[in-house]
Design a protein around this motif. Structure first.
Motif, PDB file in Angstrom:
ATOM      1  N   ILE A  42       0.840  -1.203   0.000  1.00 58.57           N
ATOM      2  CA  ILE A  42       0.000   0.000   0.000  1.00 58.57           C
ATOM      3  C   ILE A  42       0.877   1.256   0.000  1.00 58.57           C
ATOM      4  O   ILE A  42       0.582   2.232  -0.694  1.00 58.57           O
ATOM      5  CB  ILE A  42      -0.970  -0.029   1.195  1.00 58.57           C
ATOM      6  CG1 ILE A  42      -1.952  -1.199   1.015  1.00 58.57           C
ATOM      7  CG2 ILE A  42      -1.712   1.286   1.338  1.00 58.57           C
ATOM      8  CD1 ILE A  42      -2.771  -1.534   2.235  1.00 58.57           C
ATOM      9  N   ALA A  43       1.987   1.227   0.752  1.00 59.42           N
ATOM     10  CA  ALA A  43       2.898   2.375   0.792  1.00 59.42           C
ATOM     11  C   ALA A  43       3.569   2.587  -0.567  1.00 59.42           C
ATOM     12  O   ALA A  43       3.662   3.723  -1.053  1.00 59.42           O
ATOM     13  CB  ALA A  43       3.952   2.171   1.872  1.00 59.42           C
ATOM     14  N   VAL A  44       4.011   1.517  -1.189  1.00 58.28           N
ATOM     15  CA  VAL A  44       4.641   1.626  -2.509  1.00 58.28           C
ATOM     16  C   VAL A  44       3.632   2.150  -3.520  1.00 58.28           C
ATOM     17  O   VAL A  44       3.962   2.983  -4.374  1.00 58.28           O
ATOM     18  CB  VAL A  44       5.233   0.272  -2.959  1.00 58.28           C
ATOM     19  CG1 VAL A  44       5.671   0.312  -4.413  1.00 58.28           C
ATOM     20  CG2 VAL A  44       6.393  -0.127  -2.074  1.00 58.28           C
ATOM     21  N   LYS A  45       2.395   1.689  -3.419  1.00 54.73           N
ATOM     22  CA  LYS A  45       1.325   2.155  -4.306  1.00 54.73           C
ATOM     23  C   LYS A  45       1.158   3.670  -4.171  1.00 54.73           C
ATOM     24  O   LYS A  45       1.041   4.388  -5.169  1.00 54.73           O
ATOM     25  CB  LYS A  45       0.035   1.421  -3.948  1.00 54.73           C
ATOM     26  CG  LYS A  45      -1.168   1.847  -4.718  1.00 54.73           C
ATOM     27  CD  LYS A  45      -2.379   1.056  -4.233  1.00 54.73           C
ATOM     28  CE  LYS A  45      -3.630   1.846  -4.396  1.00 54.73           C
ATOM     29  NZ  LYS A  45      -4.823   1.169  -3.990  1.00 54.73           N
ATOM     30  N   GLY A  46       1.162   4.179  -2.953  1.00 52.29           N
ATOM     31  CA  GLY A  46       1.027   5.611  -2.722  1.00 52.29           C
ATOM     32  C   GLY A  46       2.199   6.394  -3.274  1.00 52.29           C
ATOM     33  O   GLY A  46       2.026   7.445  -3.895  1.00 52.29           O
ATOM     34  N   LEU A  47       3.415   5.881  -3.076  1.00 50.55           N
ATOM     35  CA  LEU A  47       4.603   6.548  -3.604  1.00 50.55           C
ATOM     36  C   LEU A  47       4.594   6.556  -5.130  1.00 50.55           C
ATOM     37  O   LEU A  47       4.967   7.552  -5.760  1.00 50.55           O
ATOM     38  CB  LEU A  47       5.871   5.863  -3.093  1.00 50.55           C
ATOM     39  CG  LEU A  47       6.159   6.055  -1.610  1.00 50.55           C
ATOM     40  CD1 LEU A  47       7.306   5.156  -1.166  1.00 50.55           C
ATOM     41  CD2 LEU A  47       6.469   7.500  -1.309  1.00 50.55           C
ATOM     42  N   ALA A  48       4.154   5.457  -5.729  1.00 48.65           N
ATOM     43  CA  ALA A  48       4.086   5.387  -7.189  1.00 48.65           C
ATOM     44  C   ALA A  48       3.090   6.406  -7.737  1.00 48.65           C
ATOM     45  O   ALA A  48       3.337   7.050  -8.759  1.00 48.65           O
ATOM     46  CB  ALA A  48       3.708   3.973  -7.626  1.00 48.65           C
ATOM     47  N   LYS A  49       1.982   6.567  -7.051  1.00 45.80           N
ATOM     48  CA  LYS A  49       0.969   7.530  -7.479  1.00 45.80           C
ATOM     49  C   LYS A  49       1.520   8.953  -7.412  1.00 45.80           C
ATOM     50  O   LYS A  49       1.309   9.754  -8.335  1.00 45.80           O
ATOM     51  CB  LYS A  49      -0.276   7.387  -6.604  1.00 45.80           C
ATOM     52  CG  LYS A  49      -1.446   8.229  -7.051  1.00 45.80           C
ATOM     53  CD  LYS A  49      -2.674   7.907  -6.231  1.00 45.80           C
ATOM     54  CE  LYS A  49      -3.837   8.803  -6.584  1.00 45.80           C
ATOM     55  NZ  LYS A  49      -5.041   8.476  -5.849  1.00 45.80           N
ATOM     56  N   VAL A  50       2.255   9.265  -6.379  1.00 44.43           N
ATOM     57  CA  VAL A  50       2.876  10.585  -6.254  1.00 44.43           C
ATOM     58  C   VAL A  50       3.905  10.782  -7.370  1.00 44.43           C
ATOM     59  O   VAL A  50       3.965  11.845  -7.998  1.00 44.43           O
ATOM     60  CB  VAL A  50       3.523  10.760  -4.861  1.00 44.43           C
ATOM     61  CG1 VAL A  50       4.393  12.003  -4.810  1.00 44.43           C
ATOM     62  CG2 VAL A  50       2.453  10.807  -3.783  1.00 44.43           C
ATOM     63  N   PHE A  51       4.698   9.744  -7.649  1.00 42.07           N
ATOM     64  CA  PHE A  51       5.711   9.839  -8.701  1.00 42.07           C
ATOM     65  C   PHE A  51       5.065  10.097 -10.060  1.00 42.07           C
ATOM     66  O   PHE A  51       5.509  10.961 -10.820  1.00 42.07           O
ATOM     67  CB  PHE A  51       6.558   8.561  -8.741  1.00 42.07           C
ATOM     68  CG  PHE A  51       7.589   8.573  -9.825  1.00 42.07           C
ATOM     69  CD1 PHE A  51       8.722   9.344  -9.711  1.00 42.07           C
ATOM     70  CD2 PHE A  51       7.420   7.813 -10.970  1.00 42.07           C
ATOM     71  CE1 PHE A  51       9.678   9.369 -10.711  1.00 42.07           C
ATOM     72  CE2 PHE A  51       8.361   7.829 -11.986  1.00 42.07           C
ATOM     73  CZ  PHE A  51       9.492   8.605 -11.851  1.00 42.07           C
ATOM     74  N   VAL A  52       4.012   9.360 -10.374  1.00 40.21           N
ATOM     75  CA  VAL A  52       3.310   9.559 -11.646  1.00 40.21           C
ATOM     76  C   VAL A  52       2.768  10.987 -11.716  1.00 40.21           C
ATOM     77  O   VAL A  52       2.860  11.647 -12.771  1.00 40.21           O
ATOM     78  CB  VAL A  52       2.188   8.514 -11.828  1.00 40.21           C
ATOM     79  CG1 VAL A  52       1.282   8.867 -12.997  1.00 40.21           C
ATOM     80  CG2 VAL A  52       2.776   7.128 -12.011  1.00 40.21           C
TER      81      VAL A  52
END
Length: 97
Positions: A42-52
């Protein structure tokens, strides 16, 4: 208004947890036994969304800089990523020895 509209799309966008898990597992970053609901996924998912979101915002700036109009094109996204990488804003995965 335009930025608010983009923010609404950002809020509604979603990266699927099972896709994130599959990517991390394929790169041998996590064991396959971790469930998709694990807090790490879930944390990686959130970081990926911010990166995109960062890439898209930079691509919009590049689009304006180049005087292009309309939808973003792959060239805008590639240039945004290239500049972010040049400026040290992209993490690279290093294989463990």
């Amino acid at each position: 208004p335009e930025q608010m509209n983009r923010y609404e799309f950002y809020r509604k966008s979603d990266l699927k947890q099972h896709k994130i898990k599959k990517l991390l597992t394929s790169r041998n970053l996590i064991p396959a036994t971790i469930p998709p609901s694990d807090p790490f996924i879930i944390a990686v998912k959130g970081l990926a969304k911010v990166f995109v979101g960062e890439v898209v915002e930079n691509a919009l700036d590049i689009q304006k800089e180049w005087g292009d109009a309309g939808a973003l094109h792959p060239k805008h996204l590639r240039e945004a990523y290239r500049r972010m990488d040049r400026d040290g804003n992209v993490l690279h995965h290093r294989k463990r020895a």
